[in-house]
Design a protein around this motif. Structure first.
Motif, PDB file in Angstrom:
ATOM      1  N   ARG A  89       0.857  -1.174   0.000  1.00  0.00           N
ATOM      2  CA  ARG A  89       0.000   0.000   0.000  1.00  0.00           C
ATOM      3  C   ARG A  89       0.902   1.236   0.000  1.00  0.00           C
ATOM      4  O   ARG A  89       2.074   1.145  -0.268  1.00  0.00           O
ATOM      5  N   GLY A  90       0.354   2.406   0.290  1.00  0.00           N
ATOM      6  CA  GLY A  90       1.140   3.632   0.293  1.00  0.00           C
ATOM      7  C   GLY A  90       0.618   4.602  -0.742  1.00  0.00           C
ATOM      8  O   GLY A  90      -0.554   4.566  -1.128  1.00  0.00           O
ATOM      9  N   LYS A  91       1.501   5.495  -1.205  1.00  0.00           N
ATOM     10  CA  LYS A  91       1.116   6.495  -2.195  1.00  0.00           C
ATOM     11  C   LYS A  91       0.924   5.849  -3.564  1.00  0.00           C
ATOM     12  O   LYS A  91       1.821   5.163  -4.065  1.00  0.00           O
ATOM     13  N   LEU A  92      -0.241   6.092  -4.162  1.00  0.00           N
ATOM     14  CA  LEU A  92      -0.546   5.571  -5.491  1.00  0.00           C
ATOM     15  C   LEU A  92      -0.859   6.730  -6.421  1.00  0.00           C
ATOM     16  O   LEU A  92      -1.734   7.547  -6.129  1.00  0.00           O
ATOM     17  N   LEU A  93      -0.148   6.799  -7.533  1.00  0.00           N
ATOM     18  CA  LEU A  93      -0.394   7.811  -8.567  1.00  0.00           C
ATOM     19  C   LEU A  93      -1.017   7.134  -9.771  1.00  0.00           C
ATOM     20  O   LEU A  93      -0.445   6.197 -10.336  1.00  0.00           O
ATOM     21  N   ASP A  94      -2.206   7.611 -10.181  1.00  0.00           N
ATOM     22  CA  ASP A  94      -2.861   7.089 -11.374  1.00  0.00           C
ATOM     23  C   ASP A  94      -2.668   8.090 -12.509  1.00  0.00           C
ATOM     24  O   ASP A  94      -3.182   9.220 -12.447  1.00  0.00           O
ATOM     25  N   VAL A  95      -1.916   7.693 -13.514  1.00  0.00           N
ATOM     26  CA  VAL A  95      -1.636   8.557 -14.667  1.00  0.00           C
ATOM     27  C   VAL A  95      -2.748   8.355 -15.700  1.00  0.00           C
ATOM     28  O   VAL A  95      -3.014   7.239 -16.134  1.00  0.00           O
ATOM     29  N   GLY A  96      -3.395   9.449 -16.091  1.00  0.00           N
ATOM     30  CA  GLY A  96      -4.551   9.344 -16.975  1.00  0.00           C
ATOM     31  C   GLY A  96      -5.756   8.877 -16.183  1.00  0.00           C
ATOM     32  O   GLY A  96      -6.433   7.917 -16.561  1.00  0.00           O
ATOM     33  N   CYS A  97      -6.045   9.591 -15.077  1.00  0.00           N
ATOM     34  CA  CYS A  97      -7.046   9.101 -14.114  1.00  0.00           C
ATOM     35  C   CYS A  97      -8.477   9.209 -14.616  1.00  0.00           C
ATOM     36  O   CYS A  97      -9.392   8.671 -13.990  1.00  0.00           O
ATOM     37  N   LEU A 152       8.709  14.170  -4.069  1.00  0.00           N
ATOM     38  CA  LEU A 152       7.612  13.202  -4.004  1.00  0.00           C
ATOM     39  C   LEU A 152       8.015  11.895  -4.673  1.00  0.00           C
ATOM     40  O   LEU A 152       8.503  11.895  -5.808  1.00  0.00           O
ATOM     41  N   LYS A 153       7.811  10.794  -4.013  1.00  0.00           N
ATOM     42  CA  LYS A 153       8.036   9.476  -4.587  1.00  0.00           C
ATOM     43  C   LYS A 153       6.821   8.599  -4.278  1.00  0.00           C
ATOM     44  O   LYS A 153       6.160   8.764  -3.246  1.00  0.00           O
ATOM     45  N   PHE A 154       6.556   7.640  -5.152  1.00  0.00           N
ATOM     46  CA  PHE A 154       5.343   6.835  -5.027  1.00  0.00           C
ATOM     47  C   PHE A 154       5.676   5.353  -4.870  1.00  0.00           C
ATOM     48  O   PHE A 154       6.662   4.853  -5.422  1.00  0.00           O
ATOM     49  N   ASP A 155       4.809   4.661  -4.139  1.00  0.00           N
ATOM     50  CA  ASP A 155       4.939   3.216  -3.973  1.00  0.00           C
ATOM     51  C   ASP A 155       4.380   2.469  -5.184  1.00  0.00           C
ATOM     52  O   ASP A 155       4.874   1.396  -5.540  1.00  0.00           O
ATOM     53  N   VAL A 156       3.349   3.044  -5.783  1.00  0.00           N
ATOM     54  CA  VAL A 156       2.684   2.413  -6.921  1.00  0.00           C
ATOM     55  C   VAL A 156       2.302   3.494  -7.936  1.00  0.00           C
ATOM     56  O   VAL A 156       1.804   4.561  -7.540  1.00  0.00           O
ATOM     57  N   ILE A 157       2.539   3.232  -9.204  1.00  0.00           N
ATOM     58  CA  ILE A 157       2.066   4.120 -10.268  1.00  0.00           C
ATOM     59  C   ILE A 157       1.293   3.274 -11.269  1.00  0.00           C
ATOM     60  O   ILE A 157       1.794   2.258 -11.763  1.00  0.00           O
ATOM     61  N   VAL A 176       8.073   7.597 -15.329  1.00  0.00           N
ATOM     62  CA  VAL A 176       7.336   6.801 -14.342  1.00  0.00           C
ATOM     63  C   VAL A 176       8.317   6.156 -13.377  1.00  0.00           C
ATOM     64  O   VAL A 176       8.131   6.197 -12.148  1.00  0.00           O
ATOM     65  N   LYS A 177       9.376   5.585 -13.920  1.00  0.00           N
ATOM     66  CA  LYS A 177      10.386   4.933 -13.080  1.00  0.00           C
ATOM     67  C   LYS A 177      11.036   5.939 -12.131  1.00  0.00           C
ATOM     68  O   LYS A 177      11.300   5.640 -10.961  1.00  0.00           O
ATOM     69  N   GLY A 178      11.263   7.149 -12.631  1.00  0.00           N
ATOM     70  CA  GLY A 178      11.879   8.189 -11.800  1.00  0.00           C
ATOM     71  C   GLY A 178      10.991   8.654 -10.662  1.00  0.00           C
ATOM     72  O   GLY A 178      11.486   9.191  -9.669  1.00  0.00           O
ATOM     73  N   LEU A 179       9.692   8.476 -10.779  1.00  0.00           N
ATOM     74  CA  LEU A 179       8.750   8.878  -9.727  1.00  0.00           C
ATOM     75  C   LEU A 179       8.519   7.774  -8.698  1.00  0.00           C
ATOM     76  O   LEU A 179       7.882   8.004  -7.670  1.00  0.00           O
ATOM     77  N   LEU A 180       9.026   6.578  -8.986  1.00  0.00           N
ATOM     78  CA  LEU A 180       8.829   5.434  -8.093  1.00  0.00           C
ATOM     79  C   LEU A 180       9.915   5.349  -7.027  1.00  0.00           C
ATOM     80  O   LEU A 180      11.078   5.675  -7.275  1.00  0.00           O
ATOM     81  N   LYS A 181       9.509   4.868  -5.873  1.00  0.00           N
ATOM     82  CA  LYS A 181      10.497   4.483  -4.881  1.00  0.00           C
ATOM     83  C   LYS A 181      11.235   3.246  -5.396  1.00  0.00           C
ATOM     84  O   LYS A 181      10.721   2.507  -6.227  1.00  0.00           O
ATOM     85  N   GLU A 182      12.421   3.028  -4.872  1.00  0.00           N
ATOM     86  CA  GLU A 182      13.172   1.843  -5.287  1.00  0.00           C
ATOM     87  C   GLU A 182      12.377   0.589  -4.926  1.00  0.00           C
ATOM     88  O   GLU A 182      11.895   0.440  -3.801  1.00  0.00           O
ATOM     89  N   GLY A 183      12.189  -0.301  -5.886  1.00  0.00           N
ATOM     90  CA  GLY A 183      11.378  -1.491  -5.662  1.00  0.00           C
ATOM     91  C   GLY A 183       9.892  -1.241  -5.781  1.00  0.00           C
ATOM     92  O   GLY A 183       9.090  -2.148  -5.549  1.00  0.00           O
ATOM     93  N   GLY A 184       9.508  -0.003  -6.170  1.00  0.00           N
ATOM     94  CA  GLY A 184       8.096   0.321  -6.320  1.00  0.00           C
ATOM     95  C   GLY A 184       7.477  -0.375  -7.522  1.00  0.00           C
ATOM     96  O   GLY A 184       8.174  -0.893  -8.403  1.00  0.00           O
ATOM     97  N   ARG A 333       7.977  -4.384 -11.273  1.00  0.00           N
ATOM     98  CA  ARG A 333       8.651  -3.604 -10.233  1.00  0.00           C
ATOM     99  C   ARG A 333       9.843  -2.870 -10.816  1.00  0.00           C
ATOM    100  O   ARG A 333      10.501  -3.352 -11.753  1.00  0.00           O
ATOM    101  N   ARG A 334      10.108  -1.707 -10.264  1.00  0.00           N
ATOM    102  CA  ARG A 334      11.335  -1.011 -10.611  1.00  0.00           C
ATOM    103  C   ARG A 334      12.511  -1.810 -10.078  1.00  0.00           C
ATOM    104  O   ARG A 334      12.472  -2.339  -8.953  1.00  0.00           O
TER     105      ARG A 334
END
Length: 340
Positions: A89-97, A152-157, A176-184, A333-334
């Motif tokens: 879980r955590g921060k989720l960004l939906d691109v093209g929501c 800002l970094k996200f757990d899920v995109i 997208v990869k740049g906005l993810l946490k490592e292993g996101g 996963r990243r």
């Protein structure tokens, strides 16, 4: 000899080696379709996205996106809640929501929801109906800079039915990869290029053509795109058809004749022989004698009844064909260590 680059793996192909042409009825632009011999993606040139295309409500879906939040999830949304790890879980960004229907369900499942869409009307709708302020009318490029300034970094995109719209898909995946946490994680979907009755679908619908869709993916080409962009543990699932999705094909094959049959019976009841004869001619093509028409029409009725009875069987057959569903759902996963 002029060459152009594949937008996924950058393999060069000769400009003259396009596979087909298409003239869009929306902007009268001629597009040419190419196929990459290396990564297997298909794409259209000129490869240039038109943001205004969506705000102008060319497609009915975007009219709905501007009016309220839908309650019905797509099959690819359902796949996310089915396959995505329940312990993440955590921060989720939906691109093209879009209209925010996925965000609403994600919030109910415990995610901290964020969203972006370059369609300003959709974003205003989501803010108004979901009561959140973490949705932005931005392109991914604009949001990338916004997030970078705020660390800002996200757990899920997620990006459902978005990648096929991109004119720079590798750059999109890199951001997208740049906005993810490592292993996101990333998750999303694209139309399946190898869908059942794809030739008929492409003939009756402009939706899978430019300037709406620029890329066509198979399972293999999607896996290649994710791997080349630095993602691991990729899983691609082929979504099953729903009745709503095969209905246009059933309609083409059966309902056109059923409509003529209904009008024929109506004309016969009213005693309008001339009109009844015209409907027979619509169903039985060719100048033949009345007796032949009657026999042939009897066979047509039998076939119509047979096909109607067999349509549920056909539906089961379509669903059992695992390589031919309408959409591809993916998650990956990243890389935890770049260059791994």
């Amino acid at each position: 000899m002029a060459k152009i680059e594949c937008p996924i793996c950058y393999t060069e192909v000769e400009e003259r080696n396009f596979k087909e042409t298409y003239v869009s009825p929306y902007n009268d632009q001629e597009y040419k379709r190419y196929e990459c011999p290396n990564c297997d993606v298909h794409w259209w040139e000129p490869l240039k996205i038109i943001p205004e295309f969506y705000e102008s409500e060319v497609f009915e879906d975007y009219v709905a996106f501007h009016e309220g939040v839908g309650t019905r999830l797509g099959e690819y949304h359902k796949a996310f809640f089915k396959y995505f790890p329940s312990n993440v879980r955590g921060k989720l960004l939906d691109v093209g929501c879009g209209d925010g229907r996925f965000l609403r369900h994600a919030k109910e499942q415990g995610f901290e929801i964020w969203g972006i869409d370059f369609d300003k009307k959709s974003v205003e709708n989501v803010k108004r109906n979901l009561g959140i302020d973490t949705v932005f009318a931005m392109s991914l490029e604009e949001f990338y800079e916004y997030a970078k300034e705020r660390n800002l970094k996200f757990d899920v995109i997620t990006f459902f039915e978005v990648l096929e719209h991109q004119d720079k898909p590798r750059e999109f995946l890199e951001m997208v990869k740049g906005l993810l946490k490592e292993g996101g994680y990333i998750a999303g979907s694209v139309p399946n290029r190898e869908r059942f009755l794809r030739e008929i679908y492409w003939k009756i619908s402009h939706a899978d053509h430019p300037p709406h869709h620029f890329l066509r993916f198979s399972r293999r080409s999607l896996e290649n795109a994710l791997k080349l962009s630095g993602f691991e543990d990729a899983h691609v699932y082929i979504m099953d058809f729903t009745f709503d999705e095969i209905y246009p094909y059933v309609e083409m094959k059966l309902l056109g004749r059923f409509y003529n049959l209904r009008n024929l019976l109506k004309s016969m009841v009213l005693g309008d022989r001339k009109r009844a004869g015209a409907y027979v001619d619509d169903i039985i093509v060719g100048e033949v004698s009345n007796s032949v028409k009657i026999r042939a029409y009897g066979l047509k009725i039998i076939k119509l009844i047979r096909n109607t009875l067999l349509s549920p069987v056909a539906f089961v057959y379509i669903n059992s064909s695992h390589q031919r569903g309408p959409n591809l759902y993916f998650q990956a996963r990243r890389l935890r260590i770049e260059g791994k």
